[in-house]
Write an enzyme that holds these catalytic residues in place. Sequence first.
Site, PDB file in Angstrom:
ATOM      1  N   ARG A  23     -10.426  26.729  10.844  1.00  0.00           N
ATOM      2  CA  ARG A  23     -10.533  25.982  12.202  1.00  0.00           C
ATOM      3  C   ARG A  23      -9.172  25.035  12.217  1.00  0.00           C
ATOM      4  O   ARG A  23      -9.081  24.476  13.199  1.00  0.00           O
ATOM      5  CB  ARG A  23     -11.876  25.048  12.246  1.00  0.00           C
ATOM      6  CG  ARG A  23     -13.106  25.771  12.339  1.00  0.00           C
ATOM      7  CD  ARG A  23     -14.356  24.869  11.959  1.00  0.00           C
ATOM      8  NE  ARG A  23     -14.110  24.596  10.584  1.00  0.00           N
ATOM      9  CZ  ARG A  23     -15.021  23.304  10.055  1.00  0.00           C
ATOM     10  NH1 ARG A  23     -15.824  22.981  10.904  1.00  0.00           N
ATOM     11  NH2 ARG A  23     -14.861  23.037   8.775  1.00  0.00           N
ATOM     12  N   GLN A  46      -7.799  -5.406  14.180  1.00  0.00           N
ATOM     13  CA  GLN A  46      -7.226  -5.133  15.604  1.00  0.00           C
ATOM     14  C   GLN A  46      -6.487  -3.790  15.703  1.00  0.00           C
ATOM     15  O   GLN A  46      -5.902  -3.946  14.607  1.00  0.00           O
ATOM     16  CB  GLN A  46      -6.213  -6.184  16.052  1.00  0.00           C
ATOM     17  CG  GLN A  46      -5.599  -6.235  17.440  1.00  0.00           C
ATOM     18  CD  GLN A  46      -5.113  -7.399  17.561  1.00  0.00           C
ATOM     19  OE1 GLN A  46      -5.404  -8.633  17.627  1.00  0.00           O
ATOM     20  NE2 GLN A  46      -3.712  -7.219  18.068  1.00  0.00           N
ATOM     21  N   ASN A  48      -3.484  -1.528  17.643  1.00  0.00           N
ATOM     22  CA  ASN A  48      -2.549  -1.400  18.893  1.00  0.00           C
ATOM     23  C   ASN A  48      -1.705  -0.256  18.926  1.00  0.00           C
ATOM     24  O   ASN A  48      -1.490   0.556  17.897  1.00  0.00           O
ATOM     25  CB  ASN A  48      -1.359  -2.653  18.393  1.00  0.00           C
ATOM     26  CG  ASN A  48      -2.109  -3.911  18.374  1.00  0.00           C
ATOM     27  OD1 ASN A  48      -2.807  -4.366  18.948  1.00  0.00           O
ATOM     28  ND2 ASN A  48      -1.400  -4.526  17.388  1.00  0.00           N
ATOM     29  N   ARG A  59      12.100  -1.152  17.991  1.00  0.00           N
ATOM     30  CA  ARG A  59      11.264  -2.329  18.128  1.00  0.00           C
ATOM     31  C   ARG A  59      11.344  -3.039  16.610  1.00  0.00           C
ATOM     32  O   ARG A  59      11.204  -2.526  15.830  1.00  0.00           O
ATOM     33  CB  ARG A  59      10.022  -1.754  18.458  1.00  0.00           C
ATOM     34  CG  ARG A  59       9.837  -1.276  19.901  1.00  0.00           C
ATOM     35  CD  ARG A  59       8.335  -0.793  20.173  1.00  0.00           C
ATOM     36  NE  ARG A  59       8.213  -0.206  21.345  1.00  0.00           N
ATOM     37  CZ  ARG A  59       7.587  -0.707  22.608  1.00  0.00           C
ATOM     38  NH1 ARG A  59       7.310  -2.144  22.394  1.00  0.00           N
ATOM     39  NH2 ARG A  59       7.720   0.079  23.577  1.00  0.00           N
ATOM     40  N   HIS A  62       9.684  -7.246  13.139  1.00  0.00           N
ATOM     41  CA  HIS A  62       8.624  -8.380  13.626  1.00  0.00           C
ATOM     42  C   HIS A  62       7.690  -8.870  12.375  1.00  0.00           C
ATOM     43  O   HIS A  62       7.518  -8.070  11.409  1.00  0.00           O
ATOM     44  CB  HIS A  62       7.466  -7.791  14.560  1.00  0.00           C
ATOM     45  CG  HIS A  62       8.273  -7.443  15.923  1.00  0.00           C
ATOM     46  ND1 HIS A  62       7.893  -6.232  16.654  1.00  0.00           N
ATOM     47  CD2 HIS A  62       9.159  -7.818  16.539  1.00  0.00           C
ATOM     48  CE1 HIS A  62       8.757  -6.065  17.517  1.00  0.00           C
ATOM     49  NE2 HIS A  62       9.521  -6.804  17.547  1.00  0.00           N
ATOM     50  N   LYS A  72      -0.616  -4.639   7.778  1.00  0.00           N
ATOM     51  CA  LYS A  72      -0.842  -3.613   8.874  1.00  0.00           C
ATOM     52  C   LYS A  72      -0.498  -2.116   8.519  1.00  0.00           C
ATOM     53  O   LYS A  72       0.113  -2.038   7.642  1.00  0.00           O
ATOM     54  CB  LYS A  72       0.327  -3.799  10.248  1.00  0.00           C
ATOM     55  CG  LYS A  72       1.618  -3.756   9.891  1.00  0.00           C
ATOM     56  CD  LYS A  72       2.639  -3.999  11.018  1.00  0.00           C
ATOM     57  CE  LYS A  72       3.028  -5.377  11.353  1.00  0.00           C
ATOM     58  NZ  LYS A  72       3.884  -5.749  12.249  1.00  0.00           N
ATOM     59  N   TYR A 132      -1.044   1.154  15.405  1.00  0.00           N
ATOM     60  CA  TYR A 132      -1.132   0.350  14.222  1.00  0.00           C
ATOM     61  C   TYR A 132      -2.436  -0.229  14.232  1.00  0.00           C
ATOM     62  O   TYR A 132      -3.122  -0.648  14.895  1.00  0.00           O
ATOM     63  CB  TYR A 132      -0.376  -0.919  14.857  1.00  0.00           C
ATOM     64  CG  TYR A 132       0.953  -1.001  15.213  1.00  0.00           C
ATOM     65  CD1 TYR A 132       2.095  -1.255  14.187  1.00  0.00           C
ATOM     66  CD2 TYR A 132       1.376  -0.442  16.620  1.00  0.00           C
ATOM     67  CE1 TYR A 132       3.394  -1.229  14.756  1.00  0.00           C
ATOM     68  CE2 TYR A 132       2.619  -0.326  16.888  1.00  0.00           C
ATOM     69  CZ  TYR A 132       3.597  -0.808  15.813  1.00  0.00           C
ATOM     70  OH  TYR A 132       4.965  -0.745  16.277  1.00  0.00           O
ATOM     71  N   ASP A 168      13.946  -8.757  21.126  1.00  0.00           N
ATOM     72  CA  ASP A 168      14.375  -8.101  19.649  1.00  0.00           C
ATOM     73  C   ASP A 168      16.028  -8.438  19.441  1.00  0.00           C
ATOM     74  O   ASP A 168      16.415  -8.271  18.374  1.00  0.00           O
ATOM     75  CB  ASP A 168      13.859  -6.696  19.646  1.00  0.00           C
ATOM     76  CG  ASP A 168      12.411  -6.625  19.306  1.00  0.00           C
ATOM     77  OD1 ASP A 168      11.558  -7.539  19.245  1.00  0.00           O
ATOM     78  OD2 ASP A 168      11.707  -5.528  19.631  1.00  0.00           O
TER      79      ASP A 168
END
Length: 183
Positions: A23, A46, A48, A59, A62, A72, A132, A168
């Site tokens: 499968r 959370q 994202n 990006r 951060h 994360k 994330y 950024d």
Amino acid sequence: MKFTETKLKGAYVIEVEPLADERGFFGRSWCQKEFAEHGLNPNLVQCNISFNLKKGTLRGMHYQAKPYQEAKLIRCTRGAIYQVVIDIRPDSFTFKQWVAVELTSENRKMLYVPKGMASGFQTLMDNTEVFYQMAEFYHPESAKGLRWDDPTFGVEWPNEVLVISAPDRCHSLFNDFVVGENE
């Protein structure tokens, strides 16, 4: 799942171990118990999604400052990214060092980023989507960043940066970084 620690203590590449048959395959991408056994924060609160239209989109870099530092778990669900993590923990023996991992929808690798590190990525394909899972809620007042091209770190990006947001592009250089905000 297979956990492989990078040179940055606490940052792990995590691979799905597929069980294949006619499968296709089945594999686990998250297990609270296994994450805890490896000393990783198992409390994800959370999720994202980042969708990126163009190859060369950048990006980052951060992070969230104290008291809302975040761990994360990052996975590329469509396309491919060059995911970078910089250790900005002043008491770490890898302080100011970085690692990069190619995350793709095909290799299904994930990167666990512990709190106290800055992260960012560059897309390697058009129409790339990144998923994330976060261990802290987003706090806009704690959202911070470092310049993606800061010579202090010397990150080697694989492609020309074609798309980057104004915030950024304008993050502070490391010399302007307040070390105490991340302790």
